[in-house]
Every structure is written in C-alpha cells, then in structure tokens.
Design a protein around this motif. Structure first.
Motif, PDB file in Angstrom:
ATOM      1  N   LYS A 177     -22.389 -18.951 -30.546  1.00 37.76           N
ATOM      2  CA  LYS A 177     -23.107 -18.783 -31.820  1.00 37.76           C
ATOM      3  C   LYS A 177     -24.489 -19.417 -31.766  1.00 37.76           C
ATOM      4  CE  LYS A 177     -22.756 -20.032 -36.729  1.00 37.76           C
ATOM      5  NZ  LYS A 177     -21.930 -20.753 -37.750  1.00 37.76           N
ATOM      6  N   HIS A 178     -24.617 -20.507 -31.018  1.00 36.04           N
ATOM      7  CA  HIS A 178     -25.892 -21.218 -30.938  1.00 36.04           C
ATOM      8  C   HIS A 178     -26.744 -20.794 -29.744  1.00 36.04           C
ATOM      9  CE1 HIS A 178     -25.609 -24.270 -34.192  1.00 36.04           C
ATOM     10  NE2 HIS A 178     -24.309 -24.013 -34.083  1.00 36.04           N
ATOM     11  N   GLY A 179     -26.311 -19.780 -29.004  1.00 28.01           N
ATOM     12  CA  GLY A 179     -27.213 -19.226 -27.993  1.00 28.01           C
ATOM     13  C   GLY A 179     -26.789 -19.328 -26.551  1.00 28.01           C
ATOM     14  N   TYR A 180     -25.667 -20.020 -26.273  1.00 28.68           N
ATOM     15  CA  TYR A 180     -25.200 -20.061 -24.887  1.00 28.68           C
ATOM     16  C   TYR A 180     -24.360 -18.817 -24.633  1.00 28.68           C
ATOM     17  CZ  TYR A 180     -23.308 -21.729 -20.476  1.00 28.68           C
ATOM     18  OH  TYR A 180     -22.974 -21.847 -19.156  1.00 28.68           O
ATOM     19  N   VAL A 181     -24.663 -18.080 -23.579  1.00 25.98           N
ATOM     20  CA  VAL A 181     -24.000 -16.807 -23.313  1.00 25.98           C
ATOM     21  C   VAL A 181     -23.075 -16.936 -22.106  1.00 25.98           C
ATOM     22  CG1 VAL A 181     -24.341 -14.382 -22.690  1.00 25.98           C
ATOM     23  CG2 VAL A 181     -25.905 -15.498 -24.311  1.00 25.98           C
ATOM     24  N   PHE A 182     -21.823 -16.540 -22.301  1.00 24.70           N
ATOM     25  CA  PHE A 182     -20.867 -16.488 -21.192  1.00 24.70           C
ATOM     26  C   PHE A 182     -20.881 -15.065 -20.640  1.00 24.70           C
ATOM     27  CE2 PHE A 182     -19.468 -19.889 -23.938  1.00 24.70           C
ATOM     28  CZ  PHE A 182     -19.107 -20.895 -23.056  1.00 24.70           C
ATOM     29  N   THR A 183     -21.626 -14.866 -19.557  1.00 26.60           N
ATOM     30  CA  THR A 183     -21.711 -13.539 -18.958  1.00 26.60           C
ATOM     31  C   THR A 183     -21.385 -13.614 -17.487  1.00 26.60           C
ATOM     32  OG1 THR A 183     -24.061 -13.828 -18.460  1.00 26.60           O
ATOM     33  CG2 THR A 183     -23.506 -12.753 -20.560  1.00 26.60           C
ATOM     34  N   GLY A 184     -21.029 -12.470 -16.932  1.00 29.62           N
ATOM     35  CA  GLY A 184     -20.789 -12.412 -15.499  1.00 29.62           C
ATOM     36  C   GLY A 184     -19.382 -12.817 -15.130  1.00 29.62           C
ATOM     37  N   THR A 185     -19.031 -12.512 -13.889  1.00 28.32           N
ATOM     38  CA  THR A 185     -17.684 -12.789 -13.396  1.00 28.32           C
ATOM     39  C   THR A 185     -17.697 -13.671 -12.156  1.00 28.32           C
ATOM     40  OG1 THR A 185     -17.783 -10.758 -12.072  1.00 28.32           O
ATOM     41  CG2 THR A 185     -16.825 -10.594 -14.284  1.00 28.32           C
ATOM     42  N   TYR A 186     -18.889 -14.038 -11.677  1.00 23.49           N
ATOM     43  CA  TYR A 186     -18.974 -14.782 -10.422  1.00 23.49           C
ATOM     44  C   TYR A 186     -18.483 -16.214 -10.596  1.00 23.49           C
ATOM     45  CZ  TYR A 186     -20.727 -16.953  -6.208  1.00 23.49           C
ATOM     46  OH  TYR A 186     -20.818 -17.652  -5.034  1.00 23.49           O
ATOM     47  N   VAL A 187     -17.644 -16.658  -9.666  1.00 21.01           N
ATOM     48  CA  VAL A 187     -17.148 -18.030  -9.657  1.00 21.01           C
ATOM     49  C   VAL A 187     -17.360 -18.603  -8.261  1.00 21.01           C
ATOM     50  CG1 VAL A 187     -15.154 -19.527 -10.004  1.00 21.01           C
ATOM     51  CG2 VAL A 187     -15.403 -17.461 -11.382  1.00 21.01           C
ATOM     52  N   ARG A 188     -17.908 -19.805  -8.182  1.00 18.81           N
ATOM     53  CA  ARG A 188     -18.120 -20.452  -6.888  1.00 18.81           C
ATOM     54  C   ARG A 188     -16.801 -20.604  -6.136  1.00 18.81           C
ATOM     55  NH1 ARG A 188     -22.198 -23.977  -5.559  1.00 18.81           N
ATOM     56  NH2 ARG A 188     -20.689 -25.558  -4.947  1.00 18.81           N
ATOM     57  N   LYS A 189     -16.906 -20.586  -4.817  1.00 24.88           N
ATOM     58  CA  LYS A 189     -15.719 -20.681  -3.977  1.00 24.88           C
ATOM     59  C   LYS A 189     -14.919 -21.940  -4.282  1.00 24.88           C
ATOM     60  CE  LYS A 189     -16.302 -21.833   0.297  1.00 24.88           C
ATOM     61  NZ  LYS A 189     -16.697 -21.790   1.727  1.00 24.88           N
ATOM     62  N   ASP A 190     -15.610 -23.101  -4.414  1.00 23.69           N
ATOM     63  CA  ASP A 190     -14.878 -24.342  -4.650  1.00 23.69           C
ATOM     64  C   ASP A 190     -14.244 -24.369  -6.037  1.00 23.69           C
ATOM     65  OD1 ASP A 190     -17.243 -24.504  -5.981  1.00 23.69           O
ATOM     66  OD2 ASP A 190     -17.835 -26.455  -5.202  1.00 23.69           O
ATOM     67  N   GLU A 191     -14.888 -23.709  -7.013  1.00 25.78           N
ATOM     68  CA  GLU A 191     -14.309 -23.653  -8.345  1.00 25.78           C
ATOM     69  C   GLU A 191     -13.116 -22.696  -8.375  1.00 25.78           C
ATOM     70  OE1 GLU A 191     -17.688 -22.483 -10.585  1.00 25.78           O
ATOM     71  OE2 GLU A 191     -18.427 -24.524 -10.860  1.00 25.78           O
ATOM     72  N   ARG A 192     -13.231 -21.639  -7.573  1.00 25.44           N
ATOM     73  CA  ARG A 192     -12.175 -20.643  -7.509  1.00 25.44           C
ATOM     74  C   ARG A 192     -10.900 -21.255  -6.926  1.00 25.44           C
ATOM     75  NH1 ARG A 192     -15.332 -16.531  -5.841  1.00 25.44           N
ATOM     76  NH2 ARG A 192     -15.116 -17.091  -3.665  1.00 25.44           N
ATOM     77  N   SER A 193     -11.077 -22.195  -6.013  1.00 21.26           N
ATOM     78  CA  SER A 193      -9.926 -22.791  -5.351  1.00 21.26           C
ATOM     79  C   SER A 193      -9.373 -24.002  -6.096  1.00 21.26           C
ATOM     80  CB  SER A 193     -10.306 -23.222  -3.926  1.00 21.26           C
ATOM     81  OG  SER A 193     -11.318 -24.201  -3.971  1.00 21.26           O
ATOM     82  N   ALA A 194     -10.059 -24.403  -7.186  1.00 20.64           N
ATOM     83  CA  ALA A 194      -9.627 -25.608  -7.908  1.00 20.64           C
ATOM     84  C   ALA A 194      -8.207 -25.461  -8.433  1.00 20.64           C
ATOM     85  CB  ALA A 194     -10.583 -25.901  -9.066  1.00 20.64           C
TER      86      ALA A 194
END
Length: 548
Positions: free
Chosen positions: A511-528
């Motif tokens: 609502k205040h302007g931060y946009v959650f877009t895209g599907t890319y996730v870093r490798k290290d985050e993906r494995s968390a």
C-alpha cells in the motif's frame, strides 16, 4: 582479526597493514608504568560478560590489539572467583592448543572484586584494589556496564565519585542498551550521566553499528558515483530494513515483556541503520561529522502513527517436532498470560527532506520466524515507457533492487532484468549482480561486532557509538506509538512459530509503495528451507540418540 578487502591481497601487504594498526593501538600505551590501563567489567558474572565481553578481550589480546600494560577487573555481586568466571566462559573463548601459553598470561591479568551496586564503601574498595593491581593511581580506566538498566544510575554515579583515576588518567564509560524504556526515562538517564561525565567519555554500544555490512553502507554510498546519483526520491521507490530471528524468547520472556520488539530492535538497531542509509554526505569520516548527519535525518522524521504500524505475537506450532517451536510467547515463563507485548512489528516512516520526500522507509522486525536474517532492500522505481512487452500482456518488469545482507552470510547484490539466455525474442528474466563475501573473500576473517566496538573504545573513536541527541530523536519517533500500545492495549495479530511474517504487514508495505514482483530467488535463499529441514531432522536424531 585482520579484515582485508581482497583475497588477492599479498601476505606482505596484509602483514604491513596489521603491524601499522597494532602500532596505532599500542601507541596509546604511553605511560611508563607496570600497568597503565585498567578495564573494568561490571556484571562480570552475567551472560553478556561470559559470552561476549571476556571472549572479545581475549581475542583482542591474542591478536596484539591491546596496550601492553593493561589489566582487567571484573565486578559483580556474586561471591565468585576469577577462576570460576573463566570456567563458565571457557566454551566461548575459542582457545586453540597452540595459544594455551598466551591464554595463561591473559588469565593472569584478570582479577575479580565482589561488591554491591549502590554502596560507596564497596566502590572505595574497588578503587583501592584497582590501584593496587595496576600499581598506578593515574592509570586510564574503562568501565563496561554489562548490567540491568535499573542500576545504571547508581553505578555510574559511584564510579565517577569513587573510581576516577588521578591526573592525567582518563575515563571511558561503556553503556549497553537499552538506553531507557521510553523518551522520558531515556532523557532522565542521559541527564544523569551528563552530571558526572562529559559526552566524549560516554560510549553507548549498539552492537549492530559494529557489523561489517552496516559499516560498509557509507563506503558503498559515498565512494561509488553509480549509487550516489540514484540515492534519492527520483530513483528510489521504497526502502525496507528487515530483522528476522528464527528463535523465540526462550526463557527471556520476563525481560522481553518489559520492552517488546519495537524497543528491543526497531528503536535502536533499525533506526541506526536507517540514519546511515538516509543521511547526507558527512564532511569527513570523523565521529562527530557522521553523527551530526545521522541526527539531521532523524529530526526530519515525524513520530510513528498507529495506522502505519502492524504488530503481532507468536503462537506455538503444535505440529512441529521441535519442542521449542511448540511453545508460544505466552508459554514462556515470566510472561503474563494476558500480555499483548508484540514480538513482531512493522513500522512505516517518511523522511521530510528534499532527498527522501515521499519515499517509505519500512522497518520490520520479528522473533520466531522462518529464518534468521537482517538486510536492507533499496527498491528502485519502475522503468518508464513499457518498451518490453511480455507476450502482449504489458506486465510491468520486476523492479531493480539493491540488497545489503547484514547477516548471516554477508552479501551485496543487485537484482536486475536480463535477456533470457538462448531465447530468440526479447524474453526477460530476473538475475543478480552478486558480491557474496564468503565466495569473494575466501579465508578473510570478519571480526565480531564486539571486537570492532571495544577496539574503537580503546582507540577513542566514537563513530560507531550513539550520541545523546541521536538517542533522544530515536525515542521521540517511537515514543507515541509505544504509549498507545501500552495504554490502549492495541490488538496483536497472532502468527505461528516459523511463519514468514504477517500478511497484514506485507499488504501495508504494498500500500505504501513497496512492490513484490518477480519470481527470482537467490540460490542460497532457495536452499534455506532445505537447510532448516535438515536441521530439524538432525535435532530429532540427536533426541532419539539421547533417549536410546
């Protein structure tokens, strides 16, 4: 202890820098006496001393970063010996076999005095013991207050009255957070300290200011023209500063319930990071010039409004196999069963100045979440014009985003859009320009935050410590919402232990302007998630082994 800036740095250059820094440190040892410095640890029997302060002093001593003529005096109410204190701290000291002889010398420099925190005669005794140990009444003195805030007043007054060295010795008082519980108590504490100490004698520790990536923000901003030109409201859509823990209060509920997540994390750690991210370029890298700019930013922020806050409190995950995750906040001993103290909070702030007008700064902190992480996300505005049409949908491209990960696994990466490899058309995907420290700087040790900060105290550098006017402005910003939470018992949103966060907070950020877009996730985050799953399995195996 050495922190070089490149894995290609030659050993000769590293040794040169190391020796130069050692010379700079030990040059302060100018007194021709057996011991010219005394470092007091108040609260020597406590957890902070055991886990952080004594290990840090040992590491600095081991690496040659302390003056040659120094001794250490622990002080607490407990009837202990210095041998017992170091037995309790042993597993945190990380002493290697080849260091045993040096460690023995370090232990010989340590002493312990038992006494109260409010009796003059005990502080007279402490002063007498320190003079006897150091063999010099004018030895410079450091006083580290690893104590409950409730005794700061009496201890600081009695130190100044009874334990100051004779001329030309000086005093440096190191104070741990929390610096008060609200604006009023903070101002009372600051006023009290100012009666007995000059501002330059006071070092208010916020250990986040000693972290590698927090210290790197200024270098990233002000030494790279590519960032300095876009670091403003014309290019930046939103800034998000996140602190997440994957543990609950774990027996500290009685203490935590007095403060809550806003006091415990947002008012200090995240507000300090915000001020560094948003400040104007200082005239120099001296402590006062930097702290002046931080204060200017904080003065441009209005107090937090309730409509810009989301608060939550964690529940136990009854389906988890981990016994700790099964417990909610209200299950912690010492927490009242009707407590509405938030363990999760998101606040949205705006800086009313020319650089940042209209840009939301989203500060989010929480315990008992799905991961441990602290990071800064600077999201840039959408690309205008709509040149790239993804399958005729006119869908917006994912926003560019600069991410500074403070912990764990320090990294700086820039999320960007690129052409998908091999495609004949202009098909776009997200990727990253990546600087992950443990890959780029292999073998380089990053000092613990307390190593940096205690070393700064010895050096007399106040860059990474909180000044009284900084503290006052930070409390001014959060004080009204804290009063509202405490007095009106604002409802907290329940969330399960291990949740990613609160949907209400994510919706407010959008609502205040931060946009959650895209599907890319870093490798290290993906494995968390895989790593967390493995950890749970290992815990289960360990429990089964113990039971068998």
């Amino acid at each position: 202890m050495m922190n070089t800036t490149s894995e290609n740095l030659t050993k000769e250059k590293a040794d040169y820098i190391y020796q130069r820094l050692r010379k700079q440190i030990t040059s302060i040892d100018s007194e021709a006496c057996p011991q010219s410095f005394v470092f007091f640890v108040f609260g020597a029997s406590g957890d902070l001393a055991k886990k952080k302060i004594y290990p840090t002093l040992w590491w600095l001593y081991r690496d040659g970063f302390l003056p040659e003529h120094i001794c250490f005096v622990g002080y607490a109410r407990s009837q202990l010996t210095i041998e017992k204190i170091f037995q309790n701290a042993d597993k945190y000291m990380k002493v290697h076999d080849h260091e045993r002889d040096l460690y023995k010398k370090f232990l010989e420099l340590n002493h312990y005095v038992c006494g109260s925190y409010d009796k003059s005669e005990d502080f007279d005794k402490l002063n007498h013991e320190a003079n006897k140990i150091s063999q010099h009444t004018s030895a410079h003195r450091f006083f580290y207050l690893a104590l409950p805030p409730s005794v700061y007043g009496s201890v600081s007054e009695l130190i100044s009255t009874h334990c100051r060295p004779g001329a030309p010795g000086w005093v440096r008082l190191i104070v741990e957070k929390p610096f008060g519980k609200d604006l009023q108590s903070s101002n009372i504490l600051s006023g009290h300290l100012s009666k007995f100490y000059a501002e330059e004698e006071i070092y208010r520790i916020d250990h986040y200011l000693g972290k590698e990536m927090v210290q790197n923000i200024m270098v990233l901003r002000f030494s790279n023209r590519i960032f300095s030109r876009v670091w403003n409201r014309d290019s930046v859509a939103a800034v998000k500063i996140i602190f997440k823990e994957d543990i609950g209060t774990q027996g500290r509920g009685g203490y935590f319930d007095e403060f809550g997540i806003i006091r415990d994390v947002i008012q200090n750690h995240l507000m300090q990071i915000l001020s560094i991210v948003a400040m104007e370029k200082p005239r120099s890298t001296t402590g006062e010039d930097i702290r002046d700019e931080k204060v200017k930013v904080l003065r441009c922020i209005a107090p937090i409004k309730s409509e810009n806050v989301v608060i939550g409190q964690y529940l136990g995950d009854k389906e988890s196999k981990d016994s700790e995750r099964q417990l909610g906040y209200l299950d912690d001993a010492g927490v009242p069963k009707d407590s509405t103290t938030p363990t999760y909070a998101q606040t949205i702030l705006y800086i009313n100045n020319e650089r940042w007008d209209g840009v939301p700064f989203i500060l989010r902190a929480g315990k008992a979440l799905n991961e441990k992480k602290a990071e800064i996300r600077i999201q840039f505005r959408d690309v205008p014009g709509g040149m790239f049409d993804e399958n005729g949908s006119k869908a917006p491209l994912a926003r560019d985003e600069l991410v500074v990960r403070i912990q764990p696994d320090e990294a700086i990466y820039l999320k960007v859009n690129t052409k998908r490899p091999g495609e004949m058309s202009y098909s776009i995907e997200e990727t990253e320009l990546d600087l992950t420290y443990n890959e780029r700087y292999r073998g380089v040790k990053l000092p613990d935050a307390y190593e940096r900060l205690i070393l700064d105290v010895f050096m007399g550098s106040r860059i990474n410590f909180v000044r009284s006017d900084e503290l006052q402005e930070a409390w001014r910003i959060v004080d009204p919402i804290l009063t509202e939470i405490d007095q009106k018992k604002l409802p907290v949103v329940p969330y399960k232990f291990g949740a990613a966060g609160l949907p209400q907070a994510f919706d407010a950020a959008v609502k205040h302007g931060y946009v959650f877009t895209g599907t890319y996730v870093r490798k290290d985050e993906r494995s968390a998630s895989v790593i967390n799953s493995q950890k749970e399995k290992e815990k289960e195996k360990a429990k089964e082994k113990v039971q068998s």
